[in-house]
Design a protein around this motif. Structure first.
Motif, PDB file in Angstrom:
ATOM      1  N   LEU A  60      -3.843   4.549  10.388  1.00  0.00           N
ATOM      2  CA  LEU A  60      -2.622   3.948  10.907  1.00  0.00           C
ATOM      3  C   LEU A  60      -2.783   2.433  11.040  1.00  0.00           C
ATOM      4  O   LEU A  60      -1.903   1.671  10.642  1.00  0.00           O
ATOM      5  N   ALA A  61      -3.906   1.995  11.587  1.00  0.00           N
ATOM      6  CA  ALA A  61      -4.166   0.556  11.737  1.00  0.00           C
ATOM      7  C   ALA A  61      -4.199  -0.123  10.373  1.00  0.00           C
ATOM      8  O   ALA A  61      -3.616  -1.205  10.182  1.00  0.00           O
ATOM      9  N   ASN A  63      -2.743   0.891   7.556  1.00  0.00           N
ATOM     10  CA  ASN A  63      -1.394   0.880   6.989  1.00  0.00           C
ATOM     11  C   ASN A  63      -0.516  -0.191   7.622  1.00  0.00           C
ATOM     12  O   ASN A  63       0.235  -0.883   6.930  1.00  0.00           O
ATOM     13  N   LYS A  64      -0.604  -0.346   8.938  1.00  0.00           N
ATOM     14  CA  LYS A  64       0.202  -1.370   9.620  1.00  0.00           C
ATOM     15  C   LYS A  64      -0.182  -2.772   9.154  1.00  0.00           C
ATOM     16  O   LYS A  64       0.686  -3.606   8.892  1.00  0.00           O
ATOM     17  N   LEU A  65      -1.481  -3.035   9.053  1.00  0.00           N
ATOM     18  CA  LEU A  65      -1.925  -4.347   8.584  1.00  0.00           C
ATOM     19  C   LEU A  65      -1.501  -4.597   7.143  1.00  0.00           C
ATOM     20  O   LEU A  65      -1.104  -5.709   6.778  1.00  0.00           O
ATOM     21  N   THR A  66      -1.568  -3.562   6.310  1.00  0.00           N
ATOM     22  CA  THR A  66      -1.140  -3.693   4.911  1.00  0.00           C
ATOM     23  C   THR A  66       0.349  -4.014   4.835  1.00  0.00           C
ATOM     24  O   THR A  66       0.769  -4.881   4.071  1.00  0.00           O
ATOM     25  N   GLU A  67       1.156  -3.326   5.637  1.00  0.00           N
ATOM     26  CA  GLU A  67       2.601  -3.584   5.652  1.00  0.00           C
ATOM     27  C   GLU A  67       2.907  -4.992   6.145  1.00  0.00           C
ATOM     28  O   GLU A  67       3.791  -5.668   5.604  1.00  0.00           O
ATOM     29  N   GLN A  68       2.169  -5.476   7.146  1.00  0.00           N
ATOM     30  CA  GLN A  68       2.373  -6.842   7.642  1.00  0.00           C
ATOM     31  C   GLN A  68       2.024  -7.864   6.562  1.00  0.00           C
ATOM     32  O   GLN A  68       2.755  -8.844   6.370  1.00  0.00           O
ATOM     33  N   SER A  71       4.739  -7.885   3.907  1.00  0.00           N
ATOM     34  CA  SER A  71       5.936  -8.594   4.390  1.00  0.00           C
ATOM     35  C   SER A  71       5.762 -10.098   4.263  1.00  0.00           C
ATOM     36  O   SER A  71       6.676 -10.800   3.823  1.00  0.00           O
TER      37      SER A  71
END
Length: 87
Positions: A60-61, A63-68, A71
């Motif tokens: 989860l961590a 994936n969130k960093l990848t999405e940030q 963006s």
């Protein structure tokens, strides 16, 4: 790898027909290969799981960093991204 597709079709990870990066939405192995090889550059990200973090928290961590990061890249004007993951 084409031989891994059977694991997808058996839905062993639970992402079949759920995640756009997974079958059937991602297309055939050949379609995926053509998309990947159309890019000249790749950025590979790796998360190393700490002892106090379980797999789901680490994923989860990551994936969130990848999405940030994606963006921020898109905000800078580069919208032609292909995000892939393995786990």
């Amino acid at each position: 790898k084409p031989e891994y597709r059977k694991f997808c079709e058996e839905n062993q990870c639970g992402c079949y027909n759920v995640n756009p990066a997974c079958p059937p939405e991602c297309g055939t192995v050949e379609t995926m290969k053509q998309r990947v090889f159309a890019y000249e550059k790749a950025l590979i990200l790796q998360t190393i799981q700490s002892k106090d973090m379980d797999y789901k928290m680490a994923k989860l961590a990551h994936n969130k960093l990848t999405e940030q990061l994606a963006s921020k890249i898109m905000e800078s004007g580069n919208t032609d991204l292909l995000i892939m993951s393995a786990g």
